[in-house]
Design an enzyme around this catalytic site. Structure first.
Site, PDB file in Angstrom:
ATOM      1  N   THR A  34       0.874  -1.173   0.000  1.00  0.00           N
ATOM      2  CA  THR A  34       0.000   0.000   0.000  1.00  0.00           C
ATOM      3  C   THR A  34       0.911   1.222   0.000  1.00  0.00           C
ATOM      4  O   THR A  34       2.140   1.092  -0.067  1.00  0.00           O
ATOM      5  CB  THR A  34      -0.863   0.036   1.275  1.00  0.00           C
ATOM      6  OG1 THR A  34       0.010   0.267   2.407  1.00  0.00           O
ATOM      7  CG2 THR A  34      -1.640  -1.255   1.476  1.00  0.00           C
ATOM      8  N   PHE A  79       2.400  -8.281  11.098  1.00  0.00           N
ATOM      9  CA  PHE A  79       2.553  -6.827  11.233  1.00  0.00           C
ATOM     10  C   PHE A  79       1.577  -6.069  10.334  1.00  0.00           C
ATOM     11  O   PHE A  79       1.299  -4.893  10.589  1.00  0.00           O
ATOM     12  CB  PHE A  79       3.961  -6.379  10.798  1.00  0.00           C
ATOM     13  CG  PHE A  79       5.102  -6.863  11.630  1.00  0.00           C
ATOM     14  CD1 PHE A  79       5.661  -8.115  11.422  1.00  0.00           C
ATOM     15  CD2 PHE A  79       5.647  -6.057  12.614  1.00  0.00           C
ATOM     16  CE1 PHE A  79       6.739  -8.563  12.179  1.00  0.00           C
ATOM     17  CE2 PHE A  79       6.724  -6.493  13.384  1.00  0.00           C
ATOM     18  CZ  PHE A  79       7.271  -7.746  13.161  1.00  0.00           C
ATOM     19  N   ALA A  80       1.116  -6.684   9.241  1.00  0.00           N
ATOM     20  CA  ALA A  80       0.376  -5.938   8.218  1.00  0.00           C
ATOM     21  C   ALA A  80      -0.856  -5.278   8.816  1.00  0.00           C
ATOM     22  O   ALA A  80      -1.632  -5.907   9.526  1.00  0.00           O
ATOM     23  CB  ALA A  80      -0.049  -6.881   7.087  1.00  0.00           C
ATOM     24  N   THR A 132      -1.015  -2.796  19.329  1.00  0.00           N
ATOM     25  CA  THR A 132      -0.672  -1.462  19.810  1.00  0.00           C
ATOM     26  C   THR A 132      -1.250  -1.201  21.197  1.00  0.00           C
ATOM     27  O   THR A 132      -2.261  -1.803  21.573  1.00  0.00           O
ATOM     28  CB  THR A 132      -1.245  -0.419  18.810  1.00  0.00           C
ATOM     29  OG1 THR A 132      -1.232   0.869  19.418  1.00  0.00           O
ATOM     30  CG2 THR A 132      -2.693  -0.725  18.431  1.00  0.00           C
ATOM     31  N   ASP A 133      -0.632  -0.275  21.917  1.00  0.00           N
ATOM     32  CA  ASP A 133      -1.184   0.133  23.215  1.00  0.00           C
ATOM     33  C   ASP A 133      -2.462   0.960  23.047  1.00  0.00           C
ATOM     34  O   ASP A 133      -3.185   1.183  24.025  1.00  0.00           O
ATOM     35  CB  ASP A 133      -0.141   0.929  24.022  1.00  0.00           C
ATOM     36  CG  ASP A 133       0.329   2.213  23.346  1.00  0.00           C
ATOM     37  OD1 ASP A 133      -0.045   2.470  22.180  1.00  0.00           O
ATOM     38  OD2 ASP A 133       1.088   2.978  23.991  1.00  0.00           O
ATOM     39  N   GLU A 134      -2.736   1.414  21.810  1.00  0.00           N
ATOM     40  CA  GLU A 134      -3.893   2.308  21.613  1.00  0.00           C
ATOM     41  C   GLU A 134      -5.220   1.597  21.863  1.00  0.00           C
ATOM     42  O   GLU A 134      -6.246   2.243  22.060  1.00  0.00           O
ATOM     43  CB  GLU A 134      -3.852   2.937  20.215  1.00  0.00           C
ATOM     44  CG  GLU A 134      -2.530   3.661  20.002  1.00  0.00           C
ATOM     45  CD  GLU A 134      -2.477   4.587  18.801  1.00  0.00           C
ATOM     46  OE1 GLU A 134      -3.534   5.026  18.317  1.00  0.00           O
ATOM     47  OE2 GLU A 134      -1.353   4.881  18.361  1.00  0.00           O
ATOM     48  N   TYR A 158      -8.909   3.400  14.018  1.00  0.00           N
ATOM     49  CA  TYR A 158      -7.692   2.561  13.990  1.00  0.00           C
ATOM     50  C   TYR A 158      -7.631   1.661  15.210  1.00  0.00           C
ATOM     51  O   TYR A 158      -7.495   0.433  15.089  1.00  0.00           O
ATOM     52  CB  TYR A 158      -6.436   3.450  13.918  1.00  0.00           C
ATOM     53  CG  TYR A 158      -5.153   2.715  14.267  1.00  0.00           C
ATOM     54  CD1 TYR A 158      -4.689   1.668  13.477  1.00  0.00           C
ATOM     55  CD2 TYR A 158      -4.402   3.064  15.405  1.00  0.00           C
ATOM     56  CE1 TYR A 158      -3.525   0.973  13.807  1.00  0.00           C
ATOM     57  CE2 TYR A 158      -3.239   2.385  15.731  1.00  0.00           C
ATOM     58  CZ  TYR A 158      -2.801   1.342  14.936  1.00  0.00           C
ATOM     59  OH  TYR A 158      -1.655   0.665  15.261  1.00  0.00           O
ATOM     60  N   LYS A 162      -7.825  -2.456  15.574  1.00  0.00           N
ATOM     61  CA  LYS A 162      -6.760  -3.277  16.168  1.00  0.00           C
ATOM     62  C   LYS A 162      -7.303  -4.061  17.368  1.00  0.00           C
ATOM     63  O   LYS A 162      -6.941  -5.219  17.576  1.00  0.00           O
ATOM     64  CB  LYS A 162      -5.570  -2.409  16.588  1.00  0.00           C
ATOM     65  CG  LYS A 162      -4.768  -1.819  15.450  1.00  0.00           C
ATOM     66  CD  LYS A 162      -4.080  -2.863  14.561  1.00  0.00           C
ATOM     67  CE  LYS A 162      -2.929  -3.567  15.247  1.00  0.00           C
ATOM     68  NZ  LYS A 162      -2.162  -4.420  14.290  1.00  0.00           N
ATOM     69  N   ASN A 188       6.397   3.738  18.181  1.00  0.00           N
ATOM     70  CA  ASN A 188       7.757   3.492  17.712  1.00  0.00           C
ATOM     71  C   ASN A 188       8.260   4.713  16.932  1.00  0.00           C
ATOM     72  O   ASN A 188       7.474   5.486  16.374  1.00  0.00           O
ATOM     73  CB  ASN A 188       7.786   2.319  16.740  1.00  0.00           C
ATOM     74  CG  ASN A 188       7.623   0.955  17.393  1.00  0.00           C
ATOM     75  OD1 ASN A 188       8.167  -0.027  16.924  1.00  0.00           O
ATOM     76  ND2 ASN A 188       6.875   0.872  18.486  1.00  0.00           N
ATOM     77  N   PRO A 213       3.131  21.155  12.161  1.00  0.00           N
ATOM     78  CA  PRO A 213       1.765  21.230  12.666  1.00  0.00           C
ATOM     79  C   PRO A 213       1.566  20.432  13.961  1.00  0.00           C
ATOM     80  O   PRO A 213       1.635  19.215  13.957  1.00  0.00           O
ATOM     81  CB  PRO A 213       0.936  20.613  11.523  1.00  0.00           C
ATOM     82  CG  PRO A 213       1.881  19.697  10.814  1.00  0.00           C
ATOM     83  CD  PRO A 213       3.272  20.231  11.023  1.00  0.00           C
TER      84      PRO A 213
END
Ligand code: NAD
Ligand code: TYD
Length: 352
Positions: A34, A79-80, A132-134, A158, A162, A188, A213
């Site tokens: 991508t 990882f994708a 992710t931690d998100e 996102y 996840k 990261n 920004p």
């Protein structure tokens, strides 16, 4: 050999380069290429028989079935993903497709392959899900850092996608016995980071004399980890992690965005001063991100205690290496600044 998905992206390509350098084992690298995938990241592996690149989609079940059958990997490292929060706000569909449906397709293909493996190979097999931690949502200023037992409270398309993929991976372990491990890592940074994310965007904009920004007040906090420390954590978990467990990974390095931007500007002032004056003059506060998570922080005690993993870079050493890498690789930056990337900058920043 191992099968890596998303190995032409930022973390995946760092992982593949580290893996080839640190182990004797081959990698099959499945990546759709991508906008975020870049084979230039892997240019140093050209002609290396231990790296087999396959351009393709993790949603393509037939392709994944064929790759597993042909290469017989001992592990899948996943990882994708679509990985950029701002893009998920502008267009969540791609995130649901790759992160949710793609993980589902990959799990099903892996389950079919793993079920038919002979005893020893079956027992040793691993599906490593890189997350992710998100997924844990946002912390208040004084709250303890995220641990593996924190509730899932994703706030962006996102992180929701996840979180959904993490739940699928967990369910495939509990229901089908698939030997999975999930890692949830903090932000990261480092080489090959696509310049849509905070740190590389600030470096390339500063060098181009463009505004830096900063969303809202810039006091949002992230816990930054140098990318090769994430790669070493994944290797440790793949080798010694306990099946069905999750491990949080972080740098123990909480910083407000505005402080990161000032640090990057100061390093550029030192390493490549601008005749127009200090780079911090370019800092521009712009409209905040909708639903912007205020703070992420990781408590990495479990992976330290159980697997003996610790980061080797401090933020000071890591950010200096990163800025130096971008200064030394302006051709890489020019290459990724393609037409499509310019369109994204207009979409995200024009109305801010
Ligand atoms: P990235 O966006 O740089 O790379 C993603 C890669 O996946 C690209 O090479 C892309 O071509 C590929 N890809 C996308 N859709 C695909 C599909 N359908 N089939 C096959 N390949 C596809 O992302 P990254 O920053 O390297 O993140 C890698 C993983 O680590 C992601 O799962 C992300 O959620 C997770 N993660 C990232 C961070 C971070 O700070 N960047 C932190 C923690 C976890
Ligand atoms: P980002 O690198 O997109 O990672 P994430 O949103 O996954 O944490 O953003 C890091 C932080 O920097 C986040 O709080 C949003 C902020 N940010 C800016 O202030 N300006 C920008 O132009 C970008 C891309 C991010």
């Amino acid at each position: 050999m191992i099968l890596v998905t998303g190995g032409a992206g930022f973390i995946g390509s760092n992982f593949v380069l580290d893996w080839i350098a640190a182990t004797g084992e081959a990698v099959v690298n499945l990546d759709l290429l991508t906008y975020a995938g870049n084979l230039r990241n892997l240019a140093s592996l050209r002609g290396n028989a231990r790296h087999v690149f396959v351009q393709g989609d993790i949603c393509d079940r037939n392709l994944v079935d064929r790759l597993l059958a042909a290469h017989r990997p001992r592990a899948v490292l996943h990882f994708a993903a679509e990985s950029h929060v701002d893009r998920s706000i502008h267009g969540p569909g791609a995130f649901m497709r790759t992160n949710v449906e793609g993980t589902f397709a990959l799990l099903e293909a892996t389950r079919a392959y793993w079920s038919a493996l002979p005893g020893g190979a079956k027992a040793g097999f691993r599906f490593h899900h890189v997350s992710t931690d998100e997924v844990y949502g946002s912390l208040t200023p004084d709250a303890p850092a995220f641990t593996e037992s924190h509730a899932y409270e994703p706030n962006s398309p996102y992180s929701a996608s996840k979180a959904a993929s993490d739940h699928l991976v967990r369910a495939w372990h509990h229901t089908y016995g698939l030997p999975v491990i999930t890692t949830n890592c903090s932000n990261n940074y480092g080489p090959y980071h696509f310049p849509e994310k905070l740190i590389p965007l600030m470096i390339v904009n500063a060098l181009a004399g463009k505004p830096l920004p900063v969303y809202g007040d810039g006091r949002q906090i992230r816990d930054w980890l140098y990318v090769t420390d994430h790669c070493s954590a994944i290797r440790a978990v793949l080798e010694r992690g306990r099946l069905g467990e999750t491990y949080t990974i972080g740098g123990g390095n909480e910083q407000a965005n505005i402080d990161i931007v000032h640090r990057v500007a100061a390093l550029l002032d030192e390493l490549q001063p601008s005749a127009a004056g200090p780079y911090a003059r370019l800092i521009t506060h712009v409209a905040d991100r909708p639903g912007h998570d205020r703070r992420y922080a990781i408590d990495a005690q479990k992976i330290e205690r159980e697997l003996g993993w610790r980061p080797t870079e401090t933020f000071e050493t890591g950010i200096r290496k990163t800025v130096q890498w971008y200064l030394a690789n302006t051709d890489w930056v020019a290459d990724v600044q393609s037409g499509g990337y310019r369109d994204w900058l207009a979409t995200n920043y024009a109305a801010r």
